[in-house]
Design a protein around this motif. Sequence first.
Motif, short mmCIF file in Angstrom:
data_model
loop_
_atom_site.label_atom_id
_atom_site.label_comp_id
_atom_site.label_asym_id
_atom_site.label_seq_id
_atom_site.Cartn_x
_atom_site.Cartn_y
_atom_site.Cartn_z
N HIS A 362 -14.31 -2.32 8.46
CA HIS A 362 -13.10 -1.94 9.19
C HIS A 362 -12.25 -0.92 8.42
CE1 HIS A 362 -13.41 -4.83 12.53
NE2 HIS A 362 -14.00 -5.61 11.64
N ASP A 363 -12.72 -0.46 7.30
CA ASP A 363 -12.08 0.60 6.50
C ASP A 363 -10.78 0.17 5.80
OD1 ASP A 363 -13.97 2.62 7.08
OD2 ASP A 363 -12.98 3.06 8.97
N ILE A 364 -10.01 -0.70 6.40
CA ILE A 364 -8.69 -1.01 5.86
C ILE A 364 -8.77 -1.62 4.46
CG2 ILE A 364 -8.56 -3.31 6.91
CD1 ILE A 364 -5.66 -0.79 6.50
N ALA A 365 -9.84 -2.34 4.15
CA ALA A 365 -9.99 -2.93 2.82
C ALA A 365 -10.07 -1.85 1.75
CB ALA A 365 -11.23 -3.82 2.77
N ARG A 366 -10.71 -0.75 2.08
CA ARG A 366 -10.82 0.37 1.14
C ARG A 366 -9.45 0.96 0.85
NH1 ARG A 366 -11.81 5.38 2.97
NH2 ARG A 366 -12.75 4.57 4.89
N PHE A 367 -8.65 1.15 1.89
CA PHE A 367 -7.29 1.68 1.69
C PHE A 367 -6.44 0.71 0.87
CE2 PHE A 367 -8.65 4.34 5.18
CZ PHE A 367 -8.00 5.54 4.95
N PHE A 368 -6.58 -0.57 1.18
CA PHE A 368 -5.80 -1.60 0.49
C PHE A 368 -6.12 -1.62 -1.00
CE2 PHE A 368 -5.26 -6.05 -0.92
CZ PHE A 368 -3.92 -6.24 -0.59
N ALA A 369 -7.39 -1.54 -1.34
CA ALA A 369 -7.80 -1.56 -2.75
C ALA A 369 -7.42 -0.27 -3.47
CB ALA A 369 -9.30 -1.81 -2.85
N ASP A 370 -7.67 0.87 -2.82
CA ASP A 370 -7.41 2.15 -3.47
C ASP A 370 -5.94 2.38 -3.75
OD1 ASP A 370 -10.10 2.72 -3.49
OD2 ASP A 370 -10.05 4.07 -1.76
N ALA A 371 -5.08 1.78 -2.93
CA ALA A 371 -3.64 1.95 -3.14
C ALA A 371 -3.20 1.48 -4.52
CB ALA A 371 -2.86 1.20 -2.06
N GLU A 372 -3.85 0.47 -5.06
CA GLU A 372 -3.47 -0.05 -6.37
C GLU A 372 -3.67 0.98 -7.47
OE1 GLU A 372 -1.94 -3.18 -7.24
OE2 GLU A 372 -1.53 -2.65 -5.16
N ALA A 373 -4.73 1.78 -7.35
CA ALA A 373 -4.97 2.81 -8.36
C ALA A 373 -3.91 3.90 -8.28
CB ALA A 373 -6.37 3.40 -8.18
N LEU A 374 -3.59 4.34 -7.07
CA LEU A 374 -2.58 5.39 -6.92
C LEU A 374 -1.22 4.92 -7.43
CD1 LEU A 374 -4.83 6.57 -5.07
CD2 LEU A 374 -2.99 7.45 -3.62
N TYR A 375 -0.94 3.65 -7.25
CA TYR A 375 0.33 3.09 -7.72
C TYR A 375 0.48 3.24 -9.23
CZ TYR A 375 4.08 -0.37 -8.32
OH TYR A 375 5.26 -1.00 -8.64
#
Length: 399
Positions: A362-375
């Motif tokens: 569903h793609d959203i898991a990828r966005f959720f995980a990647d956000a932590e790195a950008l933070y």
Amino acid sequence: MTTVGPLEDQLTADFYHYESLLPDEERKILLKARAFMRDEIRPLVNDAWAKAELPPELIEKFRGSGLIALGYEGYGEHKPAVSHLLGGMLGMEMARTDASVCTFFGVHNGLGFYSLYAGGSEEQRERFLPAMAGLDKIGAFALTEPEGGSDVAGGMRTTARREGDTWVLDGAKKWIGNATLADLVVVFARDIEDDQVKAFVVERGTPGFRPEKIEGKIALRIVQNAQITLSGVRVPEANRLQRINDFRDVAEILRQTRGGVAWMALGVMIGAYELALEYAKERHAFGRPIAGFQLVQDHLVKCLGDITASWGMLVQLARLQDSGIFRDQDSALAKAFVTSRMREVVARCREIFGGNGILLDHDIARFFADAEALYSYEGTQEMQTLIVGKAITGHSAFV
């Protein structure tokens, strides 16, 4: 300023029509990039993310995209300069599809390319940049160390020792994006003679230079991060970037690129919001689409508010950059605010998916995980806060 344009060209998250601020020619470039990311890159990302690989075909697709070296006037294909607003929106557009791909692009086209563009002599620019502009050579940027992240300015342990027309580099770097496949790595080291930070272009295959891929990441899995060991790496004086002679010069590069991370965070928010909005319309519960539930609408409206506020901040940031009155605290505040809003938005969007929100399908898991790195990267939340805090109070709270 351009007109708003056809509805099919508008992002559902662009509630205040910020894209209409771009001139027509620049908006055409943005729409071309949008189609490229959707048609050429999007089909590759989930498989690449699951395997933690950067497939060669993805790099090959970028080679023909026209996006590499865009904005660096006179290099590569002699592409014209573009506004910081378009540059930011292009980063947003890439991250809207995938933050890892945007990071690969940002390391090569931003940190790596810009270091050579801003820090190199004219001879060095001519020698290195055309190949980077054509993606014939991939670039990387090696600043962070195993024991030094936010404090690397004063605690850099990688050293450079001059021997005639050669420099000898010893030390280690960590979290270096693109390093396992890079042809040119800009390595920062402390000159043991004057104790100042300098920059060196280390070419692939140089003896003593050993990049090792970092395994087990839960975010930005497509990005090939490495820990680099430098053991007696010999670099000619001709590869020392002539315009980088202390950490103030390095800070200038970081000041320019930090705002780019904020634009990426906006893209992650938009990508997550679009997924959640479509899912809410399609997912039924109790005989109706969950988009019709008040609490789901509350999540979506709060997400849209965070996106709209962040976009407005970044539009003004781009104007400051274009005006030449851009300051450290401007990019620091943007990075701090937008990445914190991103963290909340992706959490709300993942929640709308319920149990499906942890599935890569569903793609959203990828966005959720990647956000932590950008933070965290390009300066932690705490460091950005201290930069802005010093600017507004006149007192430094740095240790």
